[in-house]
Design a protein around this motif. Structure first.
Motif, PDB file in Angstrom:
ATOM      1  N   THR A  78       9.606 -19.909   2.860  1.00  0.00           N
ATOM      2  CA  THR A  78       8.878 -21.168   3.022  1.00  0.00           C
ATOM      3  C   THR A  78       9.528 -22.256   2.176  1.00  0.00           C
ATOM      4  O   THR A  78       9.817 -22.035   0.992  1.00  0.00           O
ATOM      5  N   LYS A  84      16.004  -8.021  10.707  1.00  0.00           N
ATOM      6  CA  LYS A  84      16.083  -9.481  10.832  1.00  0.00           C
ATOM      7  C   LYS A  84      17.335 -10.018  10.140  1.00  0.00           C
ATOM      8  O   LYS A  84      17.954 -10.974  10.607  1.00  0.00           O
ATOM      9  N   SER A 126      14.092 -14.934   8.030  1.00  0.00           N
ATOM     10  CA  SER A 126      12.869 -14.206   8.366  1.00  0.00           C
ATOM     11  C   SER A 126      11.682 -15.130   8.128  1.00  0.00           C
ATOM     12  O   SER A 126      11.822 -16.188   7.496  1.00  0.00           O
ATOM     13  N   PRO A 127      10.495 -14.751   8.607  1.00  0.00           N
ATOM     14  CA  PRO A 127       9.297 -15.581   8.358  1.00  0.00           C
ATOM     15  C   PRO A 127       8.889 -15.612   6.891  1.00  0.00           C
ATOM     16  O   PRO A 127       7.984 -16.373   6.523  1.00  0.00           O
ATOM     17  N   LYS A 145      16.847 -19.238   5.795  1.00  0.00           N
ATOM     18  CA  LYS A 145      15.606 -18.710   6.388  1.00  0.00           C
ATOM     19  C   LYS A 145      15.977 -17.735   7.510  1.00  0.00           C
ATOM     20  O   LYS A 145      16.158 -18.130   8.659  1.00  0.00           O
TER      21      LYS A 145
END
Length: 388
Positions: free
Chosen positions: A318, A351, A314-315, A312
């Motif tokens: 999920t 990122k 970066s945003p 993960k």
């Protein structure tokens, strides 16, 4: 002018998989006036990268695969090879199950060794995983250096205490971010090639067609999504032994017109641009380099909880439990597709760099490691040792 040091990579076959892709990314950019890569493979079948390796000046050798019942022939094959090829002062092993044999031989001949753990285990830790862990565990006491794709891959490969060892480090599975930029043009070209309209939902996946990548579960999840979005498409890049099984599953579920098994591709970034969301239900992963590539191109990613947290960057990523139902996976996938619509899609290169997953950041680390080990090994050869 001094000859470059030659590093011998020990691997199954140089196909387009995670570890192999990382090695080639380093190989293309490393200063080959100082460091040259050669390969010891365990399959006589031609690998995807073989031609490129030879074009870059690398050599490819073959040794019979370690099968559990042939440790003595495997040992002597390695001893014969390394005694003949004294130019290999650094051995970089990517196969843990037989590493105890080849790094022991290398150590007895004064070579420096690296063992690299690329995989972490899932909650479904089974007999096979126990066996691999048991075979790999002693390596931390013999190898000169220990590398891992993630902290968890290191723990699962070498045991919890490994993170306290001075010779252990995590080496990020870095990518060339310049190659993984979102392109509207490439998106249009790939969709046209596949006969898919510009606004149609494409769910993507990249990985070998093997059990741990869990593409059969992905097809089941996709079948649930079709109830909500009947014109959606599933795009899977990769080859492997489960291709026929997956093709039959696709036919059995009547999904032939919606699911595309497109095989191995050189232009992965172009296919990532064509996708809307990336789904990765792997049973276990060392990291999942394709997830870094996908995030770099701005794709939201829905991944299993067996993927290490280091993925993960970066945003966009999920996590969801493998124990969750297909319906729950569908809800998360459609939610993330809505949250990160194509209209707002941008590459996440900065990122990726902030998380130290750009190849320009890991290349100096690897180069220094090889050069330092070669220097330490220089003149400390026991090639004439006949005690083993």
């Amino acid at each position: 002018m001094c000859k470059p040091i030659r590093v011998l990579h020990v691997i199954g076959k140089m196909d387009r998989a995670g570890a192999e892709t990382m090695i080639m990314s380093l190989y293309r950019r490393i200063d080959r006036n100082k460091i040259q890569f050669d390969f010891m493979v365990h399959s006589k079948e031609k690998g995807d990268f073989d031609d490129e390796i030879r074009a870059l000046g690398g050599k490819i050798f073959y040794i019979d695969k370690f099968k559990g019942f042939n440790p003595i022939p495997y040992y002597f094959a390695w001893r014969k090879f390394l005694k003949k090829h004294s130019e290999y002062r650094v051995i970089h092993g990517h196969i843990g199950s037989s590493a105890l044999i080849y790094i022991s031989v290398a150590k007895s001949l004064g070579r420096k060794t690296i063992i690299h753990s690329h995989s972490a285990f899932s909650d479904r830790f089974n007999l096979h995983d126990h066996l691999i862990s048991w075979l790999n565990y002693p390596n931390k006491h013999i190898a000169t250096e220990l590398l891992a794709a993630s902290k968890q891959a290191g723990i699962d490969g070498f045991g919890k205490s490994v993170i306290l060892q001075n010779n252990f480090r995590v080496l990020n599975n870095a990518i060339d971010t310049n190659k993984f930029l979102y392109s509207k043009l490439k998106r249009q070209q790939i969709r046209t090639k596949l006969g898919i309209s510009p606004d149609t939902l494409i769910i993507g996946n990249i990985g070998r067609l093997v059990e741990v990548k869990n593409q059969s579960r992905l097809i089941e999840i996709f079948n649930t999504i079709l109830v909500k979005i009947p014109d959606a498409h599933l795009l899977i890049l990769g080859e492997g032994p489960l291709r026929e099984k997956l093709e039959q599953l696709i036919v059995d579920k009547g999904l032939k017109s919606n699911v595309h098994l497109v095989g191995v591709k050189d232009n992965v970034a172009d296919y990532l641009s064509a996708m809307d969301i990336f789904v990765f239900p792997s049973l276990h992963e060392g990291l999942g380099i394709s997830l870094i590539e996908a995030q770099s191109t701005g794709i939201p990613c829905v991944v299993s909880d067996a993927v290490p947290i280091e993925a993960k960057v970066s945003p966009l990523l999920t996590f969801i439990s493998l124990k969750s139902s297909d319906n729950e996976w569908m809800k998360i996938i459609l939610r993330e597709r809505e949250n990160y619509s194509i209209q707002n899609r941008t590459s996440q290169v900065e990122k990726i760099k902030q998380a130290n997953y750009d190849i320009s950041q890991t290349l100096p680390q690897v180069s220094s490691l090889y050069l330092n080990l070669a220097e330490e090994s220089n003149g400390i050869s026991n090639d004439n040792n006949t005690n083993l």
